[in-house]
Scaffold this motif. Sequence first.
Motif, PDB file in Angstrom:
ATOM      1  N   GLY A 168      -7.578  -8.244 -11.978  1.00 32.27           N
ATOM      2  CA  GLY A 168      -8.926  -8.108 -11.439  1.00 32.27           C
ATOM      3  C   GLY A 168      -9.135  -8.891 -10.154  1.00 32.27           C
ATOM      4  N   SER A 169      -8.048  -9.258  -9.494  1.00 32.69           N
ATOM      5  CA  SER A 169      -8.121  -9.973  -8.216  1.00 32.69           C
ATOM      6  C   SER A 169      -7.775  -9.010  -7.078  1.00 32.69           C
ATOM      7  N   PHE A 170      -7.907  -9.469  -5.841  1.00 34.20           N
ATOM      8  CA  PHE A 170      -7.581  -8.618  -4.709  1.00 34.20           C
ATOM      9  C   PHE A 170      -7.037  -9.453  -3.552  1.00 34.20           C
ATOM     10  N   LYS A 171      -6.343  -8.750  -2.650  1.00 36.28           N
ATOM     11  CA  LYS A 171      -5.868  -9.332  -1.393  1.00 36.28           C
ATOM     12  C   LYS A 171      -6.407  -8.485  -0.251  1.00 36.28           C
ATOM     13  N   PHE A 172      -6.715  -9.135   0.850  1.00 42.03           N
ATOM     14  CA  PHE A 172      -7.105  -8.431   2.065  1.00 42.03           C
ATOM     15  C   PHE A 172      -6.305  -9.007   3.216  1.00 42.03           C
ATOM     16  N   MET A 173      -5.715  -8.124   4.010  1.00 42.67           N
ATOM     17  CA  MET A 173      -4.882  -8.600   5.120  1.00 42.67           C
ATOM     18  C   MET A 173      -5.120  -7.747   6.355  1.00 42.67           C
ATOM     19  N   PHE A 174      -4.891  -8.351   7.514  1.00 42.47           N
ATOM     20  CA  PHE A 174      -4.971  -7.598   8.757  1.00 42.47           C
ATOM     21  C   PHE A 174      -4.031  -8.223   9.786  1.00 42.47           C
ATOM     22  N   ILE A 175      -3.678  -7.399  10.778  1.00 39.48           N
ATOM     23  CA  ILE A 175      -2.777  -7.804  11.859  1.00 39.48           C
ATOM     24  C   ILE A 175      -3.571  -7.928  13.148  1.00 39.48           C
ATOM     25  N   GLU A 176      -3.293  -8.974  13.909  1.00 36.31           N
ATOM     26  CA  GLU A 176      -3.922  -9.145  15.226  1.00 36.31           C
ATOM     27  C   GLU A 176      -2.859  -9.640  16.200  1.00 36.31           C
ATOM     28  N   ASP A 177      -2.822  -9.023  17.377  1.00 40.23           N
ATOM     29  CA  ASP A 177      -1.900  -9.439  18.435  1.00 40.23           C
ATOM     30  C   ASP A 177      -2.707 -10.111  19.538  1.00 40.23           C
TER      31      ASP A 177
END
Length: 384
Positions: A168-177
Amino acid sequence: MEGDWKQAFDFNGFFVLPSELIENILFRLPLPEIICLSSACKGLNSMISSVEFRRNYNKLSSDNWIFVFKKQPFKKSTIFGFSSACNRWFRFPIAQLLEPVVPPGEDIYLLAASAGFFLFSLNNCQELVVTNPVSKSAQKIPTNPLGRRGTSSWRRPSMKLIGNRTSGSFKFMFIEDLGQGPVLYLYRSTTNMWNITEAQEMTRQVKENMVFLTAAHQLNETIIVGVSLETNVAASIYRPSSEDGSQGLSIGLLGAYMTGPLHIYGDGRLVVVRSESIDGRSRVIKEIEIWGLNLDGRKWKLFGRTPHSLLESVRKHFEVLTGRLEDREGVVRVILVSNLGGRWNMIWISYDSLKMDWHMAELPEFGMKGINIAGVAISSPPIL
């Protein structure tokens, strides 16, 4: 309507059936109907609430969902979800969930969905909110290390929400240059903290258990970051070259007066939608291709091309076309959203790359004429 079917349904007669048969019937129902049944009958609620039933239901559910968020007054905030298992739309009212964490007058946009979690951007205060209608929870994600940002700053192929069906957990990720190469920003709900990882040039081959984020896409170069979350977080840069020689391509959105194919990126895949002009005022799809990374991540490899006979069944004119895609366990799922004269149309496409099996269908109408869509997402089924 709900009261009518409760009165018409013979719950006493239903419980005469063997418990194994009752469970098999329930396992075939989509989640909204399961929740509705649990609130209608104490006996069913006891069965559905058991740990064993929930574990088996979540394990056996092969349903896939498309979620659409309409832009409307906050008190009417609703997510419309399409279930592939029963070929119909469901409503998920969320205003009551969002009210404690969303300031009055906020402009809300749906960014992503995964395993029952919905990620929203708050465009005015430039924050992120995650909700789960099943667990009736809503929380703000702490501001990322780069600071607050509006909806337009979130580039969809460069971010990913991953819900965990078990914990019931989550991860959020994103890429930035920021000019010195792609950097991964990863948030875990279990720690309520952000981690930062610099991506390295092709440190490992492409693997099935990687999460792929598209950092940049241009005519001659695509930059994709493969993220491994097994132990220590590792991020590898891949720069696949294209073999189709597409010129004048459109990234994420295609208009009636634009030339070239529409390119849709996500999960290490590339969907190429080719179309032709009709009288200069609208276009029609003539071919769809699905590409994926080869093993060393240096090239795009053609995985499949839609049969013309299948495309004829959903041949629709459009003035504007956009799309989303998700790759899960070798099955690529694509939703194409088109507009013609203010009327929206949605085409649901899936391609099993192992079986080389295509499925394509036009989604049923749910009052889409004249609506303002504030986000579309493809997701694994919500968890019970």
